[in-house]
Design a protein around this motif. Structure first.
Motif, PDB file in Angstrom:
ATOM      1  N   LEU A   4       0.978  -1.453  -0.156  1.00  8.41           N
ATOM      2  CA  LEU A   4       0.315   0.064  -0.194  1.00  8.41           C
ATOM      3  C   LEU A   4       0.931   1.829  -0.326  1.00  8.41           C
ATOM      4  O   LEU A   4       1.610   1.253   1.300  1.00  8.41           O
ATOM      5  CB  LEU A   4      -0.912   0.025   1.410  1.00  8.41           C
ATOM      6  N   VAL A   5       0.175   2.189  -0.714  1.00  8.02           N
ATOM      7  CA  VAL A   5       1.174   3.434  -0.827  1.00  8.02           C
ATOM      8  C   VAL A   5       0.382   4.737  -1.155  1.00  8.02           C
ATOM      9  O   VAL A   5      -0.475   5.240  -1.977  1.00  8.02           O
ATOM     10  CB  VAL A   5       1.934   3.791  -2.203  1.00  8.02           C
ATOM     11  N   GLU A   6       0.302   5.566  -0.371  1.00  5.13           N
ATOM     12  CA  GLU A   6      -0.326   6.624   0.644  1.00  5.13           C
ATOM     13  C   GLU A   6       0.325   7.791  -0.662  1.00  5.13           C
ATOM     14  O   GLU A   6       1.633   7.922  -0.650  1.00  5.13           O
ATOM     15  CB  GLU A   6      -0.781   6.737   1.396  1.00  5.13           C
ATOM     16  N   SER A   7      -0.557   8.688  -1.307  1.00  2.00           N
ATOM     17  CA  SER A   7      -0.424  10.030  -1.437  1.00  2.00           C
ATOM     18  C   SER A   7      -1.508  10.592  -1.536  1.00  2.00           C
ATOM     19  O   SER A   7      -2.720  10.302  -1.348  1.00  2.00           O
ATOM     20  CB  SER A   7      -0.169   9.936  -3.175  1.00  2.00           C
ATOM     21  N   GLY A   8      -1.285  12.576  -1.420  1.00  4.00           N
ATOM     22  CA  GLY A   8      -2.346  13.238  -1.685  1.00  4.00           C
ATOM     23  C   GLY A   8      -2.011  13.808  -0.477  1.00  4.00           C
ATOM     24  O   GLY A   8      -2.795  15.149   0.401  1.00  4.00           O
ATOM     25  N   GLY A   9      -1.127  13.754   0.365  1.00  5.45           N
ATOM     26  CA  GLY A   9      -1.100  15.118   1.781  1.00  5.45           C
ATOM     27  C   GLY A   9      -0.412  15.663   1.843  1.00  5.45           C
ATOM     28  O   GLY A   9       0.022  16.033   0.299  1.00  5.45           O
ATOM     29  N   GLY A  10      -0.130  16.952   2.496  1.00  7.90           N
ATOM     30  CA  GLY A  10       0.092  18.301   2.490  1.00  7.90           C
ATOM     31  C   GLY A  10      -0.326  19.312   2.907  1.00  7.90           C
ATOM     32  O   GLY A  10      -1.207  19.082   4.433  1.00  7.90           O
ATOM     33  N   LEU A  11      -0.126  20.397   3.077  1.00  9.65           N
ATOM     34  CA  LEU A  11      -1.092  21.737   3.783  1.00  9.65           C
ATOM     35  C   LEU A  11      -1.936  22.254   3.204  1.00  9.65           C
ATOM     36  O   LEU A  11      -2.142  22.393   1.667  1.00  9.65           O
ATOM     37  CB  LEU A  11       0.827  22.091   4.034  1.00  9.65           C
ATOM     38  N   VAL A  12      -2.731  22.183   3.825  1.00  7.33           N
ATOM     39  CA  VAL A  12      -4.082  23.265   3.528  1.00  7.33           C
ATOM     40  C   VAL A  12      -4.435  24.326   4.420  1.00  7.33           C
ATOM     41  O   VAL A  12      -4.362  23.932   5.859  1.00  7.33           O
ATOM     42  CB  VAL A  12      -5.009  21.905   2.674  1.00  7.33           C
ATOM     43  N   GLN A  13      -5.056  25.153   4.611  1.00  6.76           N
ATOM     44  CA  GLN A  13      -6.102  25.882   5.370  1.00  6.76           C
ATOM     45  C   GLN A  13      -7.186  25.601   5.841  1.00  6.76           C
ATOM     46  O   GLN A  13      -7.427  24.321   4.887  1.00  6.76           O
ATOM     47  CB  GLN A  13      -6.230  26.888   4.802  1.00  6.76           C
ATOM     48  N   ALA A  14      -7.583  25.124   7.176  1.00 10.40           N
ATOM     49  CA  ALA A  14      -8.253  25.122   7.239  1.00 10.40           C
ATOM     50  C   ALA A  14      -9.581  25.161   6.583  1.00 10.40           C
ATOM     51  O   ALA A  14      -9.678  26.598   5.990  1.00 10.40           O
ATOM     52  CB  ALA A  14      -9.143  26.358   8.471  1.00 10.40           C
ATOM     53  N   GLY A  15     -10.701  24.731   6.835  1.00 13.82           N
ATOM     54  CA  GLY A  15     -11.880  24.947   5.337  1.00 13.82           C
ATOM     55  C   GLY A  15     -11.176  24.339   4.474  1.00 13.82           C
ATOM     56  O   GLY A  15     -12.091  24.241   3.510  1.00 13.82           O
ATOM     57  N   GLY A  16      -9.753  23.805   4.135  1.00 13.31           N
ATOM     58  CA  GLY A  16     -10.165  23.704   2.557  1.00 13.31           C
ATOM     59  C   GLY A  16     -10.253  21.845   1.751  1.00 13.31           C
ATOM     60  O   GLY A  16     -10.777  21.722   2.890  1.00 13.31           O
ATOM     61  N   SER A  17      -9.771  21.267   0.940  1.00  9.68           N
ATOM     62  CA  SER A  17      -9.550  20.236   0.716  1.00  9.68           C
ATOM     63  C   SER A  17      -8.978  19.266   0.421  1.00  9.68           C
ATOM     64  O   SER A  17      -7.507  20.064   0.071  1.00  9.68           O
ATOM     65  CB  SER A  17     -11.394  19.705  -0.266  1.00  9.68           C
ATOM     66  N   LEU A  18      -8.365  17.674   0.482  1.00 12.82           N
ATOM     67  CA  LEU A  18      -7.833  17.344   0.384  1.00 12.82           C
ATOM     68  C   LEU A  18      -8.160  16.088  -0.729  1.00 12.82           C
ATOM     69  O   LEU A  18      -9.338  15.505   0.254  1.00 12.82           O
ATOM     70  CB  LEU A  18      -6.568  17.151   1.277  1.00 12.82           C
ATOM     71  N   ASN A  76      -7.633  -0.538  -8.697  1.00 20.51           N
ATOM     72  CA  ASN A  76      -7.096  -0.845  -7.464  1.00 20.51           C
ATOM     73  C   ASN A  76      -6.430  -0.101  -6.895  1.00 20.51           C
ATOM     74  O   ASN A  76      -5.563   0.309  -5.636  1.00 20.51           O
ATOM     75  CB  ASN A  76      -6.087  -1.895  -7.445  1.00 20.51           C
ATOM     76  N   THR A  77      -7.747   1.321  -5.946  1.00 22.60           N
ATOM     77  CA  THR A  77      -7.044   2.297  -4.850  1.00 22.60           C
ATOM     78  C   THR A  77      -7.907   2.974  -4.357  1.00 22.60           C
ATOM     79  O   THR A  77      -9.229   2.903  -4.967  1.00 22.60           O
ATOM     80  CB  THR A  77      -6.368   3.542  -6.016  1.00 22.60           C
ATOM     81  N   LEU A  78      -7.138   3.107  -3.303  1.00 25.44           N
ATOM     82  CA  LEU A  78      -8.592   3.190  -2.061  1.00 25.44           C
ATOM     83  C   LEU A  78      -8.119   4.517  -2.035  1.00 25.44           C
ATOM     84  O   LEU A  78      -7.618   5.384  -2.352  1.00 25.44           O
ATOM     85  CB  LEU A  78      -8.492   3.145  -0.829  1.00 25.44           C
ATOM     86  N   TYR A  79      -9.261   5.954  -2.138  1.00 24.52           N
ATOM     87  CA  TYR A  79      -9.640   6.942  -1.478  1.00 24.52           C
ATOM     88  C   TYR A  79     -10.218   7.682   0.032  1.00 24.52           C
ATOM     89  O   TYR A  79     -11.181   6.871   0.149  1.00 24.52           O
ATOM     90  CB  TYR A  79     -10.076   7.461  -2.889  1.00 24.52           C
ATOM     91  N   LEU A  80      -9.557   8.791  -0.327  1.00 22.72           N
ATOM     92  CA  LEU A  80     -10.365   9.273   1.661  1.00 22.72           C
ATOM     93  C   LEU A  80     -10.572  11.207   0.700  1.00 22.72           C
ATOM     94  O   LEU A  80      -9.636  11.436   0.798  1.00 22.72           O
ATOM     95  CB  LEU A  80      -9.302   9.190   2.707  1.00 22.72           C
ATOM     96  N   GLN A  81     -11.389  11.477   0.003  1.00 22.91           N
ATOM     97  CA  GLN A  81     -11.236  12.748  -0.061  1.00 22.91           C
ATOM     98  C   GLN A  81     -11.971  13.577   1.562  1.00 22.91           C
ATOM     99  O   GLN A  81     -13.568  13.261   2.427  1.00 22.91           O
ATOM    100  CB  GLN A  81     -13.200  12.911  -0.798  1.00 22.91           C
ATOM    101  N   MET A  82     -11.735  14.349   1.717  1.00 21.78           N
ATOM    102  CA  MET A  82     -11.913  15.251   2.720  1.00 21.78           C
ATOM    103  C   MET A  82     -11.993  16.992   2.800  1.00 21.78           C
ATOM    104  O   MET A  82     -11.248  17.519   2.325  1.00 21.78           O
ATOM    105  CB  MET A  82     -10.468  15.135   3.792  1.00 21.78           C
ATOM    106  N   ASN A  83     -12.941  16.488   3.451  1.00 27.62           N
ATOM    107  CA  ASN A  83     -13.065  18.577   2.912  1.00 27.62           C
ATOM    108  C   ASN A  83     -13.873  19.196   3.921  1.00 27.62           C
ATOM    109  O   ASN A  83     -13.639  18.635   5.333  1.00 27.62           O
ATOM    110  CB  ASN A  83     -15.506  18.445   2.308  1.00 27.62           C
ATOM    111  N   SER A  84     -13.520  20.414   4.045  1.00 27.78           N
ATOM    112  CA  SER A  84     -14.124  21.459   5.641  1.00 27.78           C
ATOM    113  C   SER A  84     -12.772  20.937   6.536  1.00 27.78           C
ATOM    114  O   SER A  84     -13.228  20.668   7.851  1.00 27.78           O
ATOM    115  CB  SER A  84     -15.522  20.914   6.223  1.00 27.78           C
ATOM    116  N   LEU A  85     -11.378  20.824   6.007  1.00 26.12           N
ATOM    117  CA  LEU A  85     -10.652  20.673   7.084  1.00 26.12           C
ATOM    118  C   LEU A  85     -10.569  20.981   8.057  1.00 26.12           C
ATOM    119  O   LEU A  85     -10.659  22.745   7.831  1.00 26.12           O
ATOM    120  CB  LEU A  85      -9.674  19.858   5.985  1.00 26.12           C
TER     121      LEU A  85
END
Length: 122
Positions: A4-18, A76-85
């Motif tokens: 398993l290899v994760e990607s997509g993390g980072g720095l975001v402002q509050a209220g943003g999405s990743l 063959n990929t799992l996702y996590l959509q994160m909103n209103s962070l």
């Protein structure tokens, strides 16, 4: 064996999405209970979301209505959509495979990714 290899993390402002991705190799993600967990500094790893082979999903109360777990069987990929962070979502996020039951219990998972950092600034 599953890798398993994760990607997509980072720095975001509050209220943003990743959107986090977890690319799997070795076995089809559709075969497993798949989950996302997170661990903040000084805290224990905690459940975030899980998806079963039936596509039934479960979420931690703290992310319900803001996060969405999904998978693309063709990729063959799992996702996590994160909103209103929120700043309290800051943590290392881990993908896991081959869980048991509803997927809440971290020790039940056989395979883990290396994690991806998510930082939410206020």
């Amino acid at each position: 064996q599953v890798q398993l290899v994760e990607s997509g993390g980072g720095l975001v402002q509050a209220g943003g999405s990743l959107r986090l991705s977890c690319a799997a190799s070795g076995r089809a993600v559709s075969s497993y209970v798949m989950g996302w967990f997170r661990q903040a500094p000084g805290k224990e790893r905690e459940f975030v979301a899980a998806i079963r082979w039936s596509d039934n999903t479960n979420y931690a109360d703290s992310v319900k209505g803001r996060f969405t777990i999904s998978r693309d069987n063709a990729k063959n990929t799992l996702y996590l959509q994160m909103n209103s962070l929120k700043p309290e979502d800051t943590a290392v996020y881990y993908c896991a495979a081959d869980g048991i039951g509803s997927g809440y219990y971290a020790p039940s998972y056989a395979y883990w990714g290396q994690g991806t950092q998510v930082t939410v600034s206020s």
